[in-house]
Design a protein around this motif. Structure first.
Motif, PDB file in Angstrom:
ATOM      1  N   ALA A  84      34.221  37.083  31.919  1.00 14.26           N
ATOM      2  CA  ALA A  84      33.496  36.326  32.938  1.00 14.26           C
ATOM      3  C   ALA A  84      32.162  35.766  32.457  1.00 14.26           C
ATOM      4  O   ALA A  84      31.832  34.612  32.775  1.00 14.26           O
ATOM      5  CB  ALA A  84      33.293  37.200  34.178  1.00 14.26           C
TER       6      ALA A  84
ATOM      7  N   CYS B  33      35.590  30.094  42.066  1.00 19.75           N
ATOM      8  CA  CYS B  33      35.682  31.407  42.708  1.00 19.75           C
ATOM      9  C   CYS B  33      36.158  31.282  44.156  1.00 19.75           C
ATOM     10  O   CYS B  33      36.915  32.134  44.642  1.00 19.75           O
ATOM     11  CB  CYS B  33      34.327  32.110  42.659  1.00 19.75           C
ATOM     12  SG  CYS B  33      33.829  32.602  40.992  1.00 19.75           S
TER      13      CYS B  33
ATOM     14  N   GLY C  33      36.631  40.167  38.443  1.00 18.84           N
ATOM     15  CA  GLY C  33      36.296  39.063  37.551  1.00 18.84           C
ATOM     16  C   GLY C  33      35.551  37.954  38.257  1.00 18.84           C
ATOM     17  O   GLY C  33      34.607  37.364  37.706  1.00 18.84           O
ATOM     18  N   THR C  34      35.925  37.655  39.504  1.00 17.38           N
ATOM     19  CA  THR C  34      35.261  36.600  40.264  1.00 17.38           C
ATOM     20  C   THR C  34      33.813  36.961  40.570  1.00 17.38           C
ATOM     21  O   THR C  34      32.902  36.131  40.392  1.00 17.38           O
ATOM     22  CB  THR C  34      36.029  36.359  41.579  1.00 17.38           C
ATOM     23  OG1 THR C  34      37.366  35.965  41.274  1.00 17.38           O
ATOM     24  CG2 THR C  34      35.368  35.259  42.396  1.00 17.38           C
TER      25      THR C  34
ATOM     26  N   ALA D  64      39.623  41.981  32.944  1.00 16.03           N
ATOM     27  CA  ALA D  64      39.470  40.733  33.698  1.00 16.03           C
ATOM     28  C   ALA D  64      38.006  40.315  33.785  1.00 16.03           C
ATOM     29  O   ALA D  64      37.690  39.119  33.757  1.00 16.03           O
ATOM     30  CB  ALA D  64      40.047  40.905  35.103  1.00 16.03           C
ATOM     31  N   ALA D  65      37.114  41.308  33.891  1.00 13.35           N
ATOM     32  CA  ALA D  65      35.691  40.988  34.010  1.00 13.35           C
ATOM     33  C   ALA D  65      35.025  40.724  32.663  1.00 13.35           C
ATOM     34  O   ALA D  65      33.922  40.159  32.620  1.00 13.35           O
ATOM     35  CB  ALA D  65      34.958  42.128  34.721  1.00 13.35           C
TER      36      ALA D  65
ATOM     37  N   SER E 145      41.220  43.305  39.791  1.00 11.47           N
ATOM     38  CA  SER E 145      41.069  42.405  38.645  1.00 11.47           C
ATOM     39  C   SER E 145      40.569  41.030  39.070  1.00 11.47           C
ATOM     40  O   SER E 145      39.627  40.489  38.475  1.00 11.47           O
ATOM     41  CB  SER E 145      42.391  42.280  37.892  1.00 11.47           C
ATOM     42  OG  SER E 145      43.419  41.822  38.752  1.00 11.47           O
ATOM     43  N   THR E 146      41.167  40.458  40.118  1.00  7.33           N
ATOM     44  CA  THR E 146      40.755  39.121  40.559  1.00  7.33           C
ATOM     45  C   THR E 146      39.368  39.139  41.171  1.00  7.33           C
ATOM     46  O   THR E 146      38.489  38.343  40.795  1.00  7.33           O
ATOM     47  CB  THR E 146      41.750  38.561  41.580  1.00  7.33           C
ATOM     48  OG1 THR E 146      43.067  38.584  41.024  1.00  7.33           O
ATOM     49  CG2 THR E 146      41.388  37.131  41.951  1.00  7.33           C
TER      50      THR E 146
ATOM     51  N   VAL F 111      42.468  47.392  33.568  1.00  5.94           N
ATOM     52  CA  VAL F 111      42.852  46.005  33.852  1.00  5.94           C
ATOM     53  C   VAL F 111      41.686  45.247  34.475  1.00  5.94           C
ATOM     54  O   VAL F 111      41.400  44.095  34.111  1.00  5.94           O
ATOM     55  CB  VAL F 111      44.079  45.970  34.779  1.00  5.94           C
ATOM     56  CG1 VAL F 111      44.405  44.534  35.193  1.00  5.94           C
ATOM     57  CG2 VAL F 111      45.285  46.593  34.087  1.00  5.94           C
ATOM     58  N   SER F 112      40.974  45.891  35.404  1.00  2.11           N
ATOM     59  CA  SER F 112      39.820  45.246  36.027  1.00  2.11           C
ATOM     60  C   SER F 112      38.723  44.961  35.010  1.00  2.11           C
ATOM     61  O   SER F 112      38.097  43.900  35.035  1.00  2.11           O
ATOM     62  CB  SER F 112      39.290  46.142  37.151  1.00  2.11           C
ATOM     63  OG  SER F 112      38.148  45.570  37.749  1.00  2.11           O
TER      64      SER F 112
END
Length: 415
Positions: A359, A379, A234-235, A355-356, A230-231, A351-352
């Protein structure tokens, strides 16, 4: 295992080829960019909702049937779409056929996530995951170029190629001799969960889908995978749209293509070396080392002022990410009970995806309000925080996961 690698690569190649040109098709038919964006958002949301639900029958013994059936229907849908592109089809027909392909693809992907555990032992999982990653990277490099070239020759060709790739996937899955489903329960033994074809089974599906969420919540390895996917997902999406806003304006879209080509080639190299590197250094050491290396190419974007500097930074990120993917995906497969493989993987992917999803909008706000260095700074901070978290958690989590897997969770499975 090799058949599944080829199926994954061929299917990904066709999907990348048609996925690139579908917005171009809508524009070529006179529709607005907003129409293409609305379809993409609707398809992404459908994947978030549908994936964990479709994974229920796949985990209950219908995996091969679901994979072959969804690939077959996807081949039919894209084949009909190719035929309609010979003329000027109505918008509703184009959207309906494309949505059919997208939904079938979601079903196929949800079912296929649990296939790997039936084809590889615990020790072979890093190599198997690396092989899947190689196929994905090859598709990312060749697919868009193939789709663009075919679309210039004739509008139906990219969709015809996608239809053929789905047909090949259908035949490939049928050719896999190793059982992809759970063994049938012994006479008198309780079943693992509600069977989809029983009366009232639809009411039981939400509860069965929650089993995937409970599995992820209760596993330290899967929680680590959720945090990372997820982090990092999204980054990286935020950085991609920042590059698009910075380099793609003013008729210079080719510059963005150069950046993506460089990152795709670096990602392929990272996928090829991932398995031997993990085998030599160990999963925990690879994960923590790469976690501390990622802020370096990301932080270099603070001084990026040309297409070459953006390309080098993205290549550095793409070289490192496959190492993390191989470590986490193989550990997740090894630590997940076979009966919930697809459901747990669908929860992580959902979930991923969520998160994206935000963005692009965040990138637009940061670039418009401040400048292109602001997303790069954000980021970089996120990657540093992720490295600190990984340093504190990775060794203990992966060690306990490996002990659980080697202690009998996966013993006795076929290669």
């Amino acid at each position: 295992m090799r058949i599944l690698w080829w199926v994954n690569a061929v299917d990904g190649l066709g999907s990348q080829a048609s996925g690139l040109v579908f917005p171009l098709l809508l524009l070529d038919l006179g529709h607005s960019p907003g129409t293409a964006g609305a379809f993409a958002s609707a398809a992404a949301l459908a994947g978030v909702v549908l994936g964990p639900l479709v994974a229920v029958p796949a985990d209950q013994g219908q995996r091969r049937r679901i994979m072959t059936g969804s690939a077959g229907f996807a081949a039919l849908g894209t084949g009909v779409l190719a035929l309609t592109c010979l003329g000027r089809p109505a918008l509703w027909l184009v959207i309906a056929l494309a949505l059919l392909e997208r939904l079938c693809s979601i079903v196929y992907e949800a079912a296929s996530r649990g296939a790997l555990v039936h084809l590889a032992t615990v020790d072979e999982l890093p190599r198997a995951a690396a092989g899947m990653q190689v196929g994905d990277q090859v598709s990312l490099i060749l697919g868009p170029a193939l789709g663009g070239a075919l679309f210039q020759l004739a509008r139906p060709l990219p969709f015809l190629a996608d239809a053929l790739s789905y047909a090949a996937a259908t035949l490939g899955i049928r050719a896999v001799r190793t059982p992809l489903d759970l063994p049938a329960p012994a006479p008198g033994a309780p079943e693992a969960g509600p069977r989809p074809r029983r009366r009232g089974a639809w009411r039981a599906w939400p509860g069965a889908a929650k089993a995937g969420l409970a599995t992820v919540a209760g596993s330290p390895v899967l929680r680590l995978a959720v945090v990372w996917t997820s982090t990092a997902g999204g980054t990286l999406t935020l950085l991609f749209y920042t590059a698009l806003f910075q380099l793609g304006g003013g008729g210079h879209s080719a510059r963005t293509g150069l950046v993506l080509t460089a990152s795709g080639a670096a990602g392929l190299l990272g996928s090829l070396v991932a398995a031997p590197v993990v085998r030599r250094l160990g999963p925990a050491r690879v994960l923590t080392s790469v976690a501390w290396l990622l802020p370096v190419p990301c932080g270099s974007l603070l001084w990026a002022d040309s297409v070459w500097s953006w390309g080098v930074a993205f290549a550095g990120l793409s070289l490192l990410v496959p190492l993390i993917t191989v470590v986490l995906s193989s550990a997740a497969v090894a630590c997940t009970p076979p009966a919930v493989q697809s459901r747990a993987a669908s929860v992580i992917d959902s979930v991923s995806a969520l998160a994206a999803a935000g963005a692009p909008a965040v990138a637009a706000v940061l670039v418009t309000t401040w400048n292109t260095r602001t997303p790069a700074m954000l980021c970089t901070v996120l990657f540093v925080a992720l490295a600190v978290y990984t340093q504190a958690r990775a060794h203990g989590v992966l060690r306990s996961g490996a002990a659980a897997a080697n202690g009998g969770v996966l013993d006795g499975r076929q290669q």
